[in-house]
Design an enzyme around this catalytic site. Structure first.
Site, PDB file in Angstrom:
ATOM      1  N   GLU A  20     -14.258  68.895 -56.164  1.00 36.94           N
ATOM      2  CA  GLU A  20     -14.736  67.197 -55.501  1.00 36.94           C
ATOM      3  C   GLU A  20     -14.537  66.295 -57.382  1.00 36.94           C
ATOM      4  O   GLU A  20     -14.515  67.180 -58.098  1.00 36.94           O
ATOM      5  CB  GLU A  20     -15.873  67.342 -55.169  1.00 36.94           C
ATOM      6  CG  GLU A  20     -16.604  67.104 -54.002  1.00 36.94           C
ATOM      7  CD  GLU A  20     -16.595  65.886 -53.363  1.00 36.94           C
ATOM      8  OE1 GLU A  20     -15.886  64.842 -54.124  1.00 36.94           O
ATOM      9  OE2 GLU A  20     -17.646  65.686 -52.854  1.00 36.94           O
ATOM     10  N   ASP A  21     -14.531  65.018 -56.413  1.00 36.67           N
ATOM     11  CA  ASP A  21     -14.020  64.096 -58.045  1.00 36.67           C
ATOM     12  C   ASP A  21     -15.646  63.958 -59.212  1.00 36.67           C
ATOM     13  O   ASP A  21     -16.102  63.731 -60.418  1.00 36.67           O
ATOM     14  CB  ASP A  21     -13.782  62.764 -57.810  1.00 36.67           C
ATOM     15  CG  ASP A  21     -14.202  61.993 -56.815  1.00 36.67           C
ATOM     16  OD1 ASP A  21     -15.349  62.422 -55.530  1.00 36.67           O
ATOM     17  OD2 ASP A  21     -14.001  60.349 -56.634  1.00 36.67           O
ATOM     18  N   ASP A  76     -23.103  62.952 -56.409  1.00 33.05           N
ATOM     19  CA  ASP A  76     -23.352  61.710 -56.616  1.00 33.05           C
ATOM     20  C   ASP A  76     -24.942  61.990 -55.925  1.00 33.05           C
ATOM     21  O   ASP A  76     -25.887  63.160 -56.415  1.00 33.05           O
ATOM     22  CB  ASP A  76     -23.208  60.235 -56.013  1.00 33.05           C
ATOM     23  CG  ASP A  76     -24.202  59.464 -56.077  1.00 33.05           C
ATOM     24  OD1 ASP A  76     -24.851  59.288 -57.005  1.00 33.05           O
ATOM     25  OD2 ASP A  76     -24.009  58.261 -56.008  1.00 33.05           O
ATOM     26  N   PHE A 104     -22.661  53.628 -62.514  1.00 23.48           N
ATOM     27  CA  PHE A 104     -21.370  54.001 -61.442  1.00 23.48           C
ATOM     28  C   PHE A 104     -20.306  54.071 -62.110  1.00 23.48           C
ATOM     29  O   PHE A 104     -19.485  52.729 -63.007  1.00 23.48           O
ATOM     30  CB  PHE A 104     -21.048  52.218 -60.502  1.00 23.48           C
ATOM     31  CG  PHE A 104     -20.219  52.641 -59.569  1.00 23.48           C
ATOM     32  CD1 PHE A 104     -20.323  53.130 -58.776  1.00 23.48           C
ATOM     33  CD2 PHE A 104     -18.945  51.775 -60.219  1.00 23.48           C
ATOM     34  CE1 PHE A 104     -19.517  53.283 -57.070  1.00 23.48           C
ATOM     35  CE2 PHE A 104     -17.780  52.008 -59.071  1.00 23.48           C
ATOM     36  CZ  PHE A 104     -17.809  53.022 -57.352  1.00 23.48           C
ATOM     37  N   ARG A 126      -8.296  53.359 -59.396  1.00 30.11           N
ATOM     38  CA  ARG A 126      -8.484  55.171 -59.126  1.00 30.11           C
ATOM     39  C   ARG A 126      -6.543  55.964 -59.896  1.00 30.11           C
ATOM     40  O   ARG A 126      -7.341  56.878 -60.687  1.00 30.11           O
ATOM     41  CB  ARG A 126      -7.535  55.850 -57.651  1.00 30.11           C
ATOM     42  CG  ARG A 126      -8.902  56.014 -56.718  1.00 30.11           C
ATOM     43  CD  ARG A 126      -8.706  55.877 -55.068  1.00 30.11           C
ATOM     44  NE  ARG A 126      -8.642  55.948 -54.349  1.00 30.11           N
ATOM     45  CZ  ARG A 126     -10.098  56.588 -53.731  1.00 30.11           C
ATOM     46  NH1 ARG A 126     -11.128  57.261 -54.601  1.00 30.11           N
ATOM     47  NH2 ARG A 126     -11.241  55.806 -52.952  1.00 30.11           N
TER      48      ARG A 126
HETATM   49  P1  IMP Z   1     -22.558  61.382 -53.163  1.00 32.48           P
HETATM   50  O1  IMP Z   1     -22.631  62.735 -50.731  1.00 32.48           O
HETATM   51  O2  IMP Z   1     -23.792  61.169 -52.415  1.00 32.48           O
HETATM   52  O3  IMP Z   1     -22.771  63.731 -53.680  1.00 32.48           O
HETATM   53  O4  IMP Z   1     -21.684  61.335 -53.022  1.00 32.48           O
HETATM   54  C1  IMP Z   1     -19.914  61.800 -52.748  1.00 32.48           C
HETATM   55  C2  IMP Z   1     -19.001  60.590 -53.263  1.00 32.48           C
HETATM   56  O5  IMP Z   1     -19.084  59.629 -53.433  1.00 32.48           O
HETATM   57  C3  IMP Z   1     -17.740  61.100 -54.093  1.00 32.48           C
HETATM   58  O6  IMP Z   1     -16.849  61.764 -53.501  1.00 32.48           O
HETATM   59  C4  IMP Z   1     -17.108  60.394 -54.456  1.00 32.48           C
HETATM   60  O7  IMP Z   1     -16.188  59.143 -53.622  1.00 32.48           O
HETATM   61  C5  IMP Z   1     -18.201  58.847 -54.352  1.00 32.48           C
HETATM   62  N1  IMP Z   1     -19.347  58.777 -55.712  1.00 32.48           N
HETATM   63  C6  IMP Z   1     -20.116  58.419 -55.322  1.00 32.48           C
HETATM   64  N2  IMP Z   1     -20.601  58.276 -57.098  1.00 32.48           N
HETATM   65  C7  IMP Z   1     -19.462  57.219 -57.626  1.00 32.48           C
HETATM   66  C8  IMP Z   1     -19.343  56.669 -58.614  1.00 32.48           C
HETATM   67  O8  IMP Z   1     -20.070  56.621 -59.893  1.00 32.48           O
HETATM   68  N3  IMP Z   1     -18.219  56.210 -58.545  1.00 32.48           N
HETATM   69  C9  IMP Z   1     -17.324  56.185 -57.790  1.00 32.48           C
HETATM   70  N4  IMP Z   1     -17.089  57.219 -56.485  1.00 32.48           N
HETATM   71  C10 IMP Z   1     -18.585  57.434 -56.783  1.00 32.48           C
HETATM   72 MG    MG Z   2     -14.989  61.555 -53.571  1.00 34.03          MG
END
Ligand code: IMP
Ligand code: MG
Length: 180
Positions: free
Chosen positions: A105-106, A109, A158, A171
């Site tokens: 995963e990148d 969050d 963010f 990206r």
């Molecule tokens: P989660 O399900 O809340 O953990 O969100 C995960 C996904 O949300 C990541 O794989 C990202 O694609 C996107 N995401 C979460 N935080 C950021 C951020 O700060 N910048 C850009 N994309 C984000």
């Molecule tokens: Mg992602």
């Protein structure tokens, strides 16, 4: 190569948080860490599109050993906020039964995307599942699950670059940039 300190994406301005050099040094370390654990296991690196595409390319090469690379596409984000529900856009086509899977995963969050995906993956009977994320926002986590490999923990801001987008922009930035 020196990257710009300030960049624009759509209507917003972002400031350099991590240089390309710092990013790549850490990914190299993560690859070596994975190598110690997985070198005789021919693992499947399973990247989550679109954000993980650059991290995957660098991590799989830093791993150096035999492995396979595959991708899935899940989506929960729109703009700056998580929409809260996870949709599968491109499913898993690789057979993961009895294979060691490393989900790439990148960023994690809230953790919802991976928390929701884990049971789907477990049903496919992999030999093991590990999570590798380049970034983690510890203050944003709402869904707990074991995260085995973390590049950097960052504040709850963010960020864009190194695969991460703001409404699909930015990206391809080499470093990580945070919202100003
Ligand atoms: P989660 O399900 O809340 O953990 O969100 C995960 C996904 O949300 C990541 O794989 C990202 O694609 C996107 N995401 C979460 N935080 C950021 C951020 O700060 N910048 C850009 N994309 C984000
Ligand atoms: Mg992602």
């Amino acid at each position: 190569m020196t990257e710009p300190q300030i960049v624009k994406a759509h209507d917003l301005t972002f400031q350099l948080m991590m240089s390309e050099e710092k990013v790549l040094a850490r990914v190299e370390e993560m690859g070596k860490e994975l190598k110690e654990k997985y070198q005789d296991k021919n693992p499947i690196f399973l990247g989550v599109l679109n954000g993980a595409f650059i991290f995957m390319a660098d991590l799989a090469r830093a791993f150096e050993e035999q492995c396979e690379v595959s991708f899935i596409k899940l989506s929960s984000y729109s703009g700056l906020e998580s929409r809260g529900e996870v949709a599968t856009v491109i499913g898993l086509t690789t057979d993961v039964e009895d294979r060691h899977v490393i989900v790439v995963e990148d960023i994690i969050d809230t953790g919802k995307t991976m928390h929701d995906f884990l049971p789907i993956l477990r049903k496919m009977n992999p030999a093991s599942v590990a999570f590798a994320t380049f970034l983690l926002k510890p203050d944003a986590i709402k869904y707990e699950f074991p995260i085995d490999y973390i590049g950097f923990e960052i504040p709850n801001k963010f960020v864009i670059g190194y695969g991460l987008d703001y409404n699909e922009a930015a990206r391809n930035l080499r470093g990580i940039y945070q919202l100003k």
